[in-house]
Scaffold this motif. Sequence first.
Motif, PDB file in Angstrom:
ATOM      1  N   THR A   1      21.568 -43.686 109.799  1.00  0.00           N
ATOM      2  CA  THR A   1      21.934 -44.970 108.606  1.00  0.00           C
ATOM      3  C   THR A   1      23.033 -45.079 108.357  1.00  0.00           C
ATOM      4  N   GLN A   2      24.229 -43.787 107.627  1.00  0.00           N
ATOM      5  CA  GLN A   2      24.777 -44.326 107.147  1.00  0.00           C
ATOM      6  C   GLN A   2      26.600 -44.344 108.629  1.00  0.00           C
ATOM      7  N   PHE A   3      26.007 -44.231 109.579  1.00  0.00           N
ATOM      8  CA  PHE A   3      27.360 -44.643 110.526  1.00  0.00           C
ATOM      9  C   PHE A   3      27.197 -45.713 110.759  1.00  0.00           C
ATOM     10  N   ASN A   4      28.715 -46.572 110.563  1.00  0.00           N
ATOM     11  CA  ASN A   4      28.865 -47.961 110.667  1.00  0.00           C
ATOM     12  C   ASN A   4      28.899 -47.878 112.475  1.00  0.00           C
ATOM     13  N   ASP A   5      29.618 -46.804 112.507  1.00  0.00           N
ATOM     14  CA  ASP A   5      30.241 -46.890 113.763  1.00  0.00           C
ATOM     15  C   ASP A   5      28.998 -45.823 115.045  1.00  0.00           C
ATOM     16  N   LYS A   6      28.596 -46.400 115.893  1.00  0.00           N
ATOM     17  CA  LYS A   6      27.679 -45.947 116.752  1.00  0.00           C
ATOM     18  C   LYS A   6      27.834 -44.380 117.757  1.00  0.00           C
ATOM     19  N   GLN A   7      29.407 -44.898 117.653  1.00  0.00           N
ATOM     20  CA  GLN A   7      30.274 -43.815 118.460  1.00  0.00           C
ATOM     21  C   GLN A   7      30.941 -42.541 117.623  1.00  0.00           C
ATOM     22  N   ASP A   8      30.709 -42.837 115.931  1.00  0.00           N
ATOM     23  CA  ASP A   8      31.212 -41.699 115.096  1.00  0.00           C
ATOM     24  C   ASP A   8      30.161 -40.541 115.319  1.00  0.00           C
TER      25      ASP A   8
ATOM     26  N   GLY B   1      28.270 -50.741 104.584  1.00  0.00           N
ATOM     27  CA  GLY B   1      26.691 -50.050 104.939  1.00  0.00           C
ATOM     28  C   GLY B   1      26.879 -48.526 104.899  1.00  0.00           C
ATOM     29  N   HIS B   2      27.267 -48.326 105.119  1.00  0.00           N
ATOM     30  CA  HIS B   2      28.124 -46.558 104.456  1.00  0.00           C
ATOM     31  C   HIS B   2      26.413 -46.250 103.380  1.00  0.00           C
ATOM     32  N   PHE B   3      26.748 -46.968 102.550  1.00  0.00           N
ATOM     33  CA  PHE B   3      26.637 -46.141 101.212  1.00  0.00           C
ATOM     34  C   PHE B   3      25.310 -46.362 101.180  1.00  0.00           C
ATOM     35  N   ASN B   4      24.959 -47.781 101.261  1.00  0.00           N
ATOM     36  CA  ASN B   4      23.323 -48.085 101.143  1.00  0.00           C
ATOM     37  C   ASN B   4      22.675 -46.883 102.017  1.00  0.00           C
TER      38      ASN B   4
ATOM     39  N   ARG C   1      15.421 -50.553 102.529  1.00  0.00           N
ATOM     40  CA  ARG C   1      16.021 -51.082 100.842  1.00  0.00           C
ATOM     41  C   ARG C   1      17.533 -51.389 100.882  1.00  0.00           C
ATOM     42  N   GLN C   2      17.817 -52.202  99.849  1.00  0.00           N
ATOM     43  CA  GLN C   2      18.793 -52.141  99.525  1.00  0.00           C
ATOM     44  C   GLN C   2      19.333 -52.444  98.068  1.00  0.00           C
ATOM     45  N   PHE C   3      20.539 -51.296  98.066  1.00  0.00           N
ATOM     46  CA  PHE C   3      20.879 -50.708  96.892  1.00  0.00           C
ATOM     47  C   PHE C   3      22.096 -51.621  96.205  1.00  0.00           C
ATOM     48  N   ASP C   4      21.959 -51.753  95.123  1.00  0.00           N
ATOM     49  CA  ASP C   4      23.134 -52.605  94.569  1.00  0.00           C
ATOM     50  C   ASP C   4      23.931 -51.587  93.513  1.00  0.00           C
ATOM     51  N   PHE C   5      25.318 -51.018  94.063  1.00  0.00           N
ATOM     52  CA  PHE C   5      25.590 -50.275  93.052  1.00  0.00           C
ATOM     53  C   PHE C   5      26.957 -51.047  92.909  1.00  0.00           C
ATOM     54  N   GLY C   6      27.173 -52.009  92.869  1.00  0.00           N
ATOM     55  CA  GLY C   6      27.854 -52.511  91.795  1.00  0.00           C
ATOM     56  C   GLY C   6      29.464 -53.267  92.859  1.00  0.00           C
ATOM     57  N   GLN C   7      30.720 -52.665  91.815  1.00  0.00           N
ATOM     58  CA  GLN C   7      31.433 -53.091  92.918  1.00  0.00           C
ATOM     59  C   GLN C   7      32.044 -51.514  93.319  1.00  0.00           C
ATOM     60  N   MET C   8      31.214 -50.134  92.957  1.00  0.00           N
ATOM     61  CA  MET C   8      31.882 -49.416  93.314  1.00  0.00           C
ATOM     62  C   MET C   8      31.808 -48.837  94.666  1.00  0.00           C
ATOM     63  N   ASP C   9      30.550 -49.794  95.714  1.00  0.00           N
ATOM     64  CA  ASP C   9      30.969 -49.780  96.750  1.00  0.00           C
ATOM     65  C   ASP C   9      31.672 -50.630  97.791  1.00  0.00           C
ATOM     66  N   GLN C  10      32.303 -51.373  96.699  1.00  0.00           N
ATOM     67  CA  GLN C  10      33.036 -52.585  97.438  1.00  0.00           C
ATOM     68  C   GLN C  10      34.236 -52.254  97.972  1.00  0.00           C
ATOM     69  N   VAL C  11      34.831 -51.729  97.104  1.00  0.00           N
ATOM     70  CA  VAL C  11      36.906 -50.067  97.268  1.00  0.00           C
ATOM     71  C   VAL C  11      36.380 -49.396  99.001  1.00  0.00           C
TER      72      VAL C  11
END
Length: 284
Positions: free
Chosen positions: A60-67, A123-126, A105-115
């Motif tokens: 669930t932390q891989f946004n790139d399936k090839q990765d 979606g990586h940090f979620n 589940r969706q976690f809210d880390f505010g702007q910490m995971d927007q950068v």
Amino acid sequence: MKVFTTIKDLKAALDTYRSAGESIGFVPTMGALHEGHLSLLRKCKEQNTISVVSIFVNPTQFNDKQDLTNYPRNFNKDCDLLIEEACDIVFAPEVTEMYPQEDTRQFDFGQMDQVMEGKHRPGHFNGVAQIVSKLFDAVEAHRAYFGQKDFQQLAIIRKLAELGKYSTEIIGCPIVREADGLAMSSRNMLLSAEHRNAAPRIYQTLQKAKQMVRSHAVSEITAMVKREVESCGLLRLEYFEIVQTDSLQTLSEITAEIPATACIAVFAGKVRLIDNLEFIPHKK
Ligand code: AMP
């Protein structure tokens, strides 16, 4: 060394240790272990009587399936290394054990995971929060060990532990590097010989950038970093940011009062590498 593949068996073993008054230290990993991982285990063994290492490539932390497909896996070699280090317990579940149904589940880390990583890997940090919270619930460790190599991840996990009111203490550990300065990473083994040769330039450039902090503007430092990294023709800069060390807020100006860390992500061919360097330390 005991190897468990189910949460139920892991919990039963750890309950016994806990009742006997043992302290439990936990090192979550995705395997393909190297000295960076082992440094976390050594710290864990120093501070706890029972050490648990998890090996789980978390989809669930891989946004790139090839990765995800290409991610290196070497369970037998990992176990050999862990036995040598006298690790007590390995937890190596299948995907169906950790995700018997979809985790919505969706976690809210505010702007910490927007950068930075959050911005470039949606979606990586979620996904990281999903797996780390499940692992924390399973292990209920006294302490858990994470590398500063994944600087933003460490900040987000501290936040997760605070939001989830986990009693597990989060311990950050320094980056372990190859002799030429390249930060150790499981992904390094995917590099071609020429990309491997070029990759130390990432850390060299961070060091050069640090020397410019007192005399140059952030925009000038950023321009230098892009130029230096890309001049060999083998590396492509994805981002370079100087952020406030605790809040991860992007800094457009650096002062001696605000702790600052520079973070970088670079593509070496198809392999994505990250690194970071503290520019302005916390005041003692
Ligand atoms: P990974 O298996 O890449 O998910 O990493 C598992 C843990 O090891 C994370 O807490 C990473 O930050 C840490 N780690 C990975 N590489 C290094 C390194 N070179 N030095 C220190 N810690 C590391």
